[in-house]
Design a protein around this motif. Sequence first.
Motif, mmCIF file in Angstrom:
data_model
loop_
_atom_site.group_PDB
_atom_site.id
_atom_site.type_symbol
_atom_site.label_atom_id
_atom_site.label_comp_id
_atom_site.label_asym_id
_atom_site.label_seq_id
_atom_site.Cartn_x
_atom_site.Cartn_y
_atom_site.Cartn_z
ATOM 1 N N CYS A 11 -7.274 -5.482 2.500
ATOM 2 C CA CYS A 11 -7.465 -3.733 2.777
ATOM 3 C C CYS A 11 -8.783 -3.474 3.031
ATOM 4 C CB CYS A 11 -6.947 -3.366 1.471
ATOM 5 S SG CYS A 11 -6.924 -1.372 1.417
ATOM 6 N N ALA A 44 -8.639 3.363 3.297
ATOM 7 C CA ALA A 44 -7.387 4.000 3.064
ATOM 8 C C ALA A 44 -7.835 5.601 3.286
ATOM 9 C CB ALA A 44 -6.585 3.769 2.001
ATOM 10 N N CYS A 76 -8.245 0.462 -1.968
ATOM 11 C CA CYS A 76 -8.198 -0.955 -1.809
ATOM 12 C C CYS A 76 -8.875 -1.699 -3.073
ATOM 13 C CB CYS A 76 -9.295 -1.378 -0.654
ATOM 14 S SG CYS A 76 -8.543 -0.435 0.907
ATOM 15 N N ALA A 131 -3.806 -3.175 -2.726
ATOM 16 C CA ALA A 131 -4.145 -1.868 -2.844
ATOM 17 C C ALA A 131 -3.381 -1.161 -4.119
ATOM 18 C CB ALA A 131 -3.902 -1.085 -1.717
ATOM 19 N N ILE A 151 -2.296 1.831 4.398
ATOM 20 C CA ILE A 151 -3.770 1.226 4.397
ATOM 21 C C ILE A 151 -4.249 0.686 5.592
ATOM 22 C CG2 ILE A 151 -3.654 0.803 1.857
ATOM 23 C CD1 ILE A 151 -3.164 -2.201 2.447
ATOM 24 N N ILE A 171 -5.994 -2.142 7.635
ATOM 25 C CA ILE A 171 -6.217 -3.475 7.058
ATOM 26 C C ILE A 171 -6.809 -4.414 8.142
ATOM 27 C CG2 ILE A 171 -4.006 -3.961 5.556
ATOM 28 C CD1 ILE A 171 -2.798 -5.196 8.038
#
Length: 139
Positions: free
Chosen positions: A85, A88, A94, A125, A132, A134
């Motif tokens: 992650c 976000a 994360c 996460a 999220i 990534i």
Amino acid sequence: MASSLATLIVSSSFFVSFILVLQLSSFPSCRADVGTAASYSAPYLPSACYGREATEFPSSNLFAAAGDGIWDNGAACGRQYLVRCISAAQPRTCIPDQSIQIKIVDYAPTATTLVLSDKAFGSLANTSAALINIEFQQV
């Protein structure tokens, strides 16, 4: 003689440097891509890759469904990726310095890169997040 030797040394050094630059540019050290991930819950079967065959799923429960971007007409089945992650919408979503290895076991017809199992998503996460960003790399 001394000047021709110096010219030869400079020319050789330039040639070696040129070859080194070519090799480094041909083999980048980082091949990770970026995308997005969501999560999905059980039931995980049947899956597009393995039908009802639960033995094909990793015992760690770290698996995912491939989104349209990496599905590749089913060729993604069984591929493994290192995933982490990177950000976000909500701060501190994360889990820092955490990466996991997942296996593609299904297809998710979405624009999301990966749809992670609940356990995989929760390993990267805060599970209250819907989506999220990534970084992922095939292994």
